[in-house]
Design a protein around this motif. Sequence first.
Motif, mmCIF file in Angstrom:
data_model
loop_
_atom_site.group_PDB
_atom_site.id
_atom_site.type_symbol
_atom_site.label_atom_id
_atom_site.label_comp_id
_atom_site.label_asym_id
_atom_site.label_seq_id
_atom_site.Cartn_x
_atom_site.Cartn_y
_atom_site.Cartn_z
ATOM 1 N N ASN A 145 50.178 35.080 43.616
ATOM 2 C CA ASN A 145 50.895 35.164 44.893
ATOM 3 C C ASN A 145 51.188 36.588 45.344
ATOM 4 O O ASN A 145 51.603 36.789 46.493
ATOM 5 N N SER A 146 50.975 37.591 44.477
ATOM 6 C CA SER A 146 51.347 38.955 44.894
ATOM 7 C C SER A 146 50.587 40.056 44.164
ATOM 8 O O SER A 146 50.811 41.238 44.445
ATOM 9 N N GLN A 147 49.689 39.722 43.246
ATOM 10 C CA GLN A 147 48.970 40.751 42.516
ATOM 11 C C GLN A 147 47.963 41.453 43.417
ATOM 12 O O GLN A 147 47.664 40.974 44.519
ATOM 13 N N SER A 148 47.412 42.567 42.982
ATOM 14 C CA SER A 148 46.536 43.371 43.830
ATOM 15 C C SER A 148 45.237 42.664 44.218
ATOM 16 O O SER A 148 44.661 42.958 45.265
ATOM 17 N N ASP A 149 44.769 41.760 43.390
ATOM 18 C CA ASP A 149 43.606 40.957 43.776
ATOM 19 C C ASP A 149 44.009 40.128 45.001
ATOM 20 O O ASP A 149 44.962 39.353 44.939
ATOM 21 N N PRO A 150 43.313 40.243 46.123
ATOM 22 C CA PRO A 150 43.723 39.537 47.344
ATOM 23 C C PRO A 150 43.506 38.030 47.316
ATOM 24 O O PRO A 150 43.991 37.319 48.199
ATOM 25 N N LYS A 151 42.773 37.533 46.335
ATOM 26 C CA LYS A 151 42.517 36.090 46.245
ATOM 27 C C LYS A 151 43.779 35.391 45.750
ATOM 28 O O LYS A 151 44.261 35.664 44.657
ATOM 29 N N ARG A 152 44.293 34.465 46.570
ATOM 30 C CA ARG A 152 45.612 33.878 46.316
ATOM 31 C C ARG A 152 45.540 32.454 45.762
ATOM 32 O O ARG A 152 44.505 31.813 45.708
ATOM 33 N N THR A 153 46.706 31.990 45.392
ATOM 34 C CA THR A 153 46.880 30.688 44.753
ATOM 35 C C THR A 153 46.210 29.550 45.536
ATOM 36 O O THR A 153 46.336 29.472 46.756
ATOM 37 N N GLY A 154 45.542 28.696 44.786
ATOM 38 C CA GLY A 154 44.953 27.501 45.373
ATOM 39 C C GLY A 154 43.490 27.625 45.734
ATOM 40 O O GLY A 154 42.824 26.608 45.960
ATOM 41 N N GLY A 155 42.969 28.851 45.798
ATOM 42 C CA GLY A 155 41.557 29.024 46.116
ATOM 43 C C GLY A 155 40.671 28.729 44.919
ATOM 44 O O GLY A 155 41.107 28.829 43.766
ATOM 45 N N LEU A 156 39.417 28.343 45.191
ATOM 46 C CA LEU A 156 38.419 28.211 44.139
ATOM 47 C C LEU A 156 37.788 29.588 43.972
ATOM 48 O O LEU A 156 37.030 30.044 44.832
ATOM 49 N N TYR A 157 38.131 30.246 42.883
ATOM 50 C CA TYR A 157 37.820 31.663 42.742
ATOM 51 C C TYR A 157 36.329 31.956 42.935
ATOM 52 O O TYR A 157 35.469 31.396 42.264
ATOM 53 N N ALA A 158 36.068 32.869 43.891
ATOM 54 C CA ALA A 158 34.724 33.361 44.206
ATOM 55 C C ALA A 158 33.791 32.285 44.761
ATOM 56 O O ALA A 158 32.588 32.509 44.899
ATOM 57 N N GLU A 216 35.409 29.349 47.093
ATOM 58 C CA GLU A 216 36.129 29.030 48.342
ATOM 59 C C GLU A 216 37.508 29.653 48.213
ATOM 60 O O GLU A 216 38.475 29.004 47.822
ATOM 61 N N ASP A 217 37.590 30.953 48.480
ATOM 62 C CA ASP A 217 38.825 31.713 48.230
ATOM 63 C C ASP A 217 39.879 31.486 49.309
ATOM 64 O O ASP A 217 39.560 31.169 50.461
ATOM 65 N N ASN A 218 41.112 31.685 48.910
ATOM 66 C CA ASN A 218 42.253 31.627 49.818
ATOM 67 C C ASN A 218 42.919 33.000 49.811
ATOM 68 O O ASN A 218 43.163 33.560 48.740
ATOM 69 N N TYR A 219 43.204 33.538 50.983
ATOM 70 C CA TYR A 219 43.740 34.899 51.058
ATOM 71 C C TYR A 219 45.188 34.953 51.559
ATOM 72 O O TYR A 219 45.684 36.039 51.849
ATOM 73 N N GLN A 220 45.836 33.836 51.637
ATOM 74 C CA GLN A 220 47.232 33.805 52.069
ATOM 75 C C GLN A 220 48.066 33.084 51.024
ATOM 76 O O GLN A 220 47.809 31.905 50.708
ATOM 77 N N ALA A 221 49.072 33.766 50.497
ATOM 78 C CA ALA A 221 49.890 33.180 49.436
ATOM 79 C C ALA A 221 50.644 31.955 49.952
ATOM 80 O O ALA A 221 51.408 32.068 50.917
ATOM 81 N N PRO A 222 50.472 30.801 49.309
ATOM 82 C CA PRO A 222 51.152 29.588 49.761
ATOM 83 C C PRO A 222 52.506 29.370 49.101
ATOM 84 O O PRO A 222 53.200 28.406 49.409
ATOM 85 N N ALA A 223 52.877 30.265 48.177
ATOM 86 C CA ALA A 223 54.149 30.134 47.470
ATOM 87 C C ALA A 223 54.698 31.523 47.166
ATOM 88 O O ALA A 223 53.997 32.532 47.319
ATOM 89 N N LYS A 224 55.944 31.575 46.732
ATOM 90 C CA LYS A 224 56.593 32.842 46.418
ATOM 91 C C LYS A 224 56.739 33.006 44.915
ATOM 92 O O LYS A 224 56.754 32.035 44.162
ATOM 93 N N ASP A 225 56.847 34.247 44.477
ATOM 94 C CA ASP A 225 57.131 34.540 43.076
ATOM 95 C C ASP A 225 58.542 34.080 42.729
ATOM 96 O O ASP A 225 59.423 33.988 43.598
ATOM 97 N N ASP A 226 58.750 33.811 41.449
ATOM 98 C CA ASP A 226 60.066 33.438 40.898
ATOM 99 C C ASP A 226 60.583 32.103 41.433
ATOM 100 O O ASP A 226 61.788 31.826 41.338
ATOM 101 N N VAL A 227 59.700 31.292 42.008
ATOM 102 C CA VAL A 227 60.087 29.968 42.513
ATOM 103 C C VAL A 227 59.066 28.946 42.000
ATOM 104 O O VAL A 227 57.857 29.170 42.100
ATOM 105 N N TRP A 228 59.554 27.851 41.459
ATOM 106 C CA TRP A 228 58.643 26.810 40.991
ATOM 107 C C TRP A 228 57.939 26.146 42.187
ATOM 108 O O TRP A 228 58.566 25.844 43.190
ATOM 109 N N PHE A 229 56.638 25.938 42.050
ATOM 110 C CA PHE A 229 55.878 25.189 43.050
ATOM 111 C C PHE A 229 54.928 24.239 42.327
ATOM 112 O O PHE A 229 54.652 24.397 41.131
ATOM 113 N N THR A 230 54.444 23.240 43.043
ATOM 114 C CA THR A 230 53.542 22.248 42.461
ATOM 115 C C THR A 230 52.112 22.534 42.891
ATOM 116 O O THR A 230 51.824 22.643 44.078
ATOM 117 N N LEU A 231 51.242 22.675 41.926
ATOM 118 C CA LEU A 231 49.812 22.859 42.166
ATOM 119 C C LEU A 231 49.103 21.562 41.776
ATOM 120 O O LEU A 231 49.291 21.047 40.676
#
Length: 213
Positions: A118-131, A133-148
Amino acid sequence: MYIRLLGACLLALVGCMSAHAAKPKGYSWQPLFDGKTLDGWRASEAPGSFEVRDGAIVVRGPRSHLFYVGAVQSHDFRDFELQLEVMTKPGANSGVYFHTAWQDEGWPAKGYEVQVNNSQSDPKRTGGLYAVEDNYQAPAKDDVWFTLRIRVEGRRVRTFVDDKQIVDYTQPEHPERPADMSGRVLSSGTFALQAHDPDSEVHYRNIKVRPLP
């Protein structure tokens, strides 16, 4: 007339009961993590990157992957729904692999990776299929539980974060992959949690799967 009606009702009731009894077991959720130990899981090159704390698998340390090797489905899944509760710490990078297989070291050569970041330097964000079908917008915040949630049916892969769909990808009949990603195709296999680097900390809990018929 009354007897005929009663007979029809009984037949309908028996039919409903038979349909219920025939419902595939695959529709029931089955836990993969007991919340207390790493029983049923096996870590690769750096086992110290995984520990259980406060009911969660805490991932932090050198590169390693924690493979599910337990009894559910003999750790071999094709069509399924996987659900995990996840909490990322600032700057964390991790991932959840599926259709993968045990290997002693390195990045898993087989299967897909669902990104957790959700915030690391790699722009590929949570929920994407890495390399793939990538997702470039964080769908959740750090330090908060979310369901994947990850759902695989045939050649279709969908991912959800807190029930919001992130990816809806259908693998082509003949997917084109670079040589170093030739194993990134749908087949069957197990799951793995990724320890990416010593500065990345991610927590996973309430890990469960629902095999689909």
